[in-house]
Each structure stands twice: as C-alpha cells, then as structure tokens.
Enzyme design. Structure first.
Site, PDB file in Angstrom:
ATOM      1  N   ASP A 161     -41.052 -80.467 102.150  1.00  0.00           N
ATOM      2  CA  ASP A 161     -41.721 -79.202 102.415  1.00  0.00           C
ATOM      3  C   ASP A 161     -41.392 -78.184 101.323  1.00  0.00           C
ATOM      4  O   ASP A 161     -40.585 -78.433 100.432  1.00  0.00           O
ATOM      5  CB  ASP A 161     -41.257 -78.690 103.786  1.00  0.00           C
ATOM      6  CG  ASP A 161     -42.289 -77.816 104.461  1.00  0.00           C
ATOM      7  OD1 ASP A 161     -43.443 -77.788 104.005  1.00  0.00           O
ATOM      8  OD2 ASP A 161     -41.944 -77.177 105.460  1.00  0.00           O
ATOM      9  N   ALA A 219     -45.138 -77.613 108.836  1.00  0.00           N
ATOM     10  CA  ALA A 219     -43.917 -77.548 108.036  1.00  0.00           C
ATOM     11  C   ALA A 219     -42.714 -78.132 108.785  1.00  0.00           C
ATOM     12  O   ALA A 219     -42.802 -78.533 109.952  1.00  0.00           O
ATOM     13  CB  ALA A 219     -43.647 -76.105 107.617  1.00  0.00           C
ATOM     14  N   HIS A 220     -41.579 -78.116 108.098  1.00  0.00           N
ATOM     15  CA  HIS A 220     -40.371 -78.793 108.563  1.00  0.00           C
ATOM     16  C   HIS A 220     -39.857 -78.244 109.894  1.00  0.00           C
ATOM     17  O   HIS A 220     -39.831 -77.048 110.131  1.00  0.00           O
ATOM     18  CB  HIS A 220     -39.267 -78.674 107.515  1.00  0.00           C
ATOM     19  CG  HIS A 220     -38.859 -77.262 107.219  1.00  0.00           C
ATOM     20  ND1 HIS A 220     -39.446 -76.514 106.227  1.00  0.00           N
ATOM     21  CD2 HIS A 220     -37.925 -76.464 107.784  1.00  0.00           C
ATOM     22  CE1 HIS A 220     -38.898 -75.323 106.198  1.00  0.00           C
ATOM     23  NE2 HIS A 220     -37.970 -75.252 107.130  1.00  0.00           N
ATOM     24  N   GLY A 221     -39.450 -79.177 110.738  1.00  0.00           N
ATOM     25  CA  GLY A 221     -38.750 -78.827 111.972  1.00  0.00           C
ATOM     26  C   GLY A 221     -39.608 -78.245 113.071  1.00  0.00           C
ATOM     27  O   GLY A 221     -39.072 -77.756 114.068  1.00  0.00           O
TER      28      GLY A 221
END
Length: 303
Positions: A161, A219-221
C-alpha cells in the site's frame, strides 16, 4: 523479543532504554494485536490510548517524565524521532522469524477455475473450493480467498500500500507483512486492488457475500463486513471499518481510520472524513448527514 536488542542488531540509530519489557510484535496505539506489543508516542495527548497490552513505547526525551508518571511500569526506548525508529524497526524485522508469519506452500482447493495468465504466489496463499480467478489477476503472499469467490480480470489481492515516512530530505516505504482475507462468495471486479495489512498479526478483511466493483482501492488493515457493496472508483483509506450490509456509492472517498456503521449508506461522490453511525446516510464533500445536505441544496435553490 527485546526491542532494544533487535534495534542494536539491525539499525544504526541512537537510543536509550528504560525498564525494558519483552514484546511479541509491534502495532499502533489505536490497535491491539492481543499480545504484548511495542508502539510509539509523539504527542502526550494520546497517552489515554495506551492499552494494557502496550509494554514498550518509543518516545522522545521530552515525554519521558510524563509517560513514567502516567505508566510507571512501561518500558521505554527514547530517541529523537520515535515514529521513524518504530517504522525502521518494523522494516528491519521483515526476515526475523520472531516477527514474521510462518511460511507454507500455497494451497488451492477443489474445482477452481484459474486462468493461465493469473499469477499466484508460491507461498502463503490459500484458495478455497470453487473459486474463479480470471486473466491477469495477481495474488500475493499472505492472501486467503474463501469458497465460491470470484476474482475478475486484472484485480490485485495482497499488494503493498501507499505507506511512506519522511526522514530528513528522503522518504522510506513501510514494509507490508500482514495479509488479506476474503470470505466466501466474495466478488472482486476488474482492476480493483485489495492491499495487505502492515503488521504480521493483522489482515485486511472482506466479509462473506461482499461485492467490490471495478477500480476500487482498499487500503491496508481495512475490516469490511458481510454483504457490503462498494461501487466503482471508490477509495477506502487504511484501517477503515465498514459494517455489514453497508453501501459505498460510486466514486466515494473514505479517509483512513474511521468507521462506517452497519446498514450505513455513503452516497455517490461523498468524501467521508468522520465516522458514520449504524444506519446513517451521508452525502457531499465533505460528507454530512444526507437530510442536512438536501436541506442546504434547497436553501441554495431558494426552495
């Protein structure tokens, strides 16, 4: 693991250590991996976010006394740039067996249809039964795809990302060591990207029956619930939580770290900067409750 030992082994950065405690991993203060972890603090106003599992804090010298008064048992690593030391340490641990995920050979279930041009990592991918993967799909390490899911042409699962940190005149990237988990009967349409989490204990999650349209960026997480619909050209920032059966309209932008409630509706083109409650509906740039948006439009029109 002892953070000070890892830093000394892998980095040439000056620091002092006070009352060191063992940790199992790293995470932001706002997260909790469910195990003893190390984090960083750059602003004393966030001290109330220090949870029970935070055992080590990387801080600047000016915060030492205040942190010790608030949390006398806390272990400290003291350095001039806590944020960068935290992320540099995370990056340096990318091959450390005490930190990263165990490796295994990729597993592909029964009755899957996988196009010959798809690229699937040799390790740390699990694909369920009856999965369809179309042409030019990429699936990176630490990805799990549930039964009966469909990954349309050009989609990317488990990519890194946009997470960079400034350091003087330079910029460095943050290594992504987490994963992506797609539930059962998920559909990801063409050229969308679902990016892996940063930390080895964490996953970007897409719940069962969720549908993601073309050209969507997740995006991440992020944690996306069940039966969510995300329409084309939407961008979902890191660590966003989206509740079950939410609707994210065409071209919406959702900033990082906020939550969209269950059965909530983000209308077309919205730029969402604040969390939305369960059943809420927002519209506009910046997004506000939909009924207020309509009232404002009527006032402008003189209705």
């Amino acid at each position: 693991m002892l953070l000070s030992q890892k830093i000394k082994e892998k980095l040439d950065i000056a620091f002092d250590v006070v009352d060191e405690k063992e940790v199992e991993t790293l995470a932001l203060l706002a997260q909790d991996p469910g195990a003893p972890y190390g984090s960083f603090l750059v602003d004393a106003s966030y001290m109330d976010s220090i949870g029970d599992n935070v055992k080590m804090l990387i801080i600047s010298p000016d915060l030492r006394e205040e942190v010790k008064n608030k949390a006398p048992e806390m272990g400290l690593i003291i350095t001039d740039n806590p944020r960068n030391l935290f992320f540099r340490t995370h990056n340096a641990l990318h091959e450390d067996e005490d930190y990263i995920r165990p490796r295994y050979k990729t597993v592909i279930g029964e009755n899957c249809t996988i196009h010959s041009s798809a690229v699937i990592a040799e390790n740390n991918v699990t694909i369920g039964n009856n999965v369809i993967i179309e042409e030019h799909v990429s699936i990176k390490e630490n990805s799990v795809i549930g039964d009966n899911s469909i990954i349309r042409a050009g989609a990317r699962i488990g990519m890194i990302d946009f997470e960079f940190k400034r350091e003087g005149d330079t910029i460095f990237g943050v290594t992504h060591m987490g994963g992506v988990v797609l539930g059962k009967e998920v559909e990801v349409q063409t050229n969308s990207s679902i990016n892996k989490a940063l930390y080895p204990w964490d996953d970007t999650i897409v719940g069962d029956y969720t549908n993601i349209d073309d050209l969507v960026h997740i995006a991440h997480g992020c944690k996306i619930g069940k039966s969510v619909m995300i329409v084309a050209h939407s961008g979902i920032g890191g660590r966003v939580e989206i509740g079950d059966e939410a609707w994210i309209g065409f071209g919406s932008t959702i900033r990082n770290g906020i939550s969209i409630g269950k059965n909530a509706r983000v209308n077309m083109g919205s730029v969402v900067t604040k969390s939305v409650e369960d059943g809420g509906e927002v519209t506009g740039n910046f997004a506000i409750p939909h009924n207020l948006f309509i009232e404002q439009i009527k006032k402008v029109r003189g209705e």
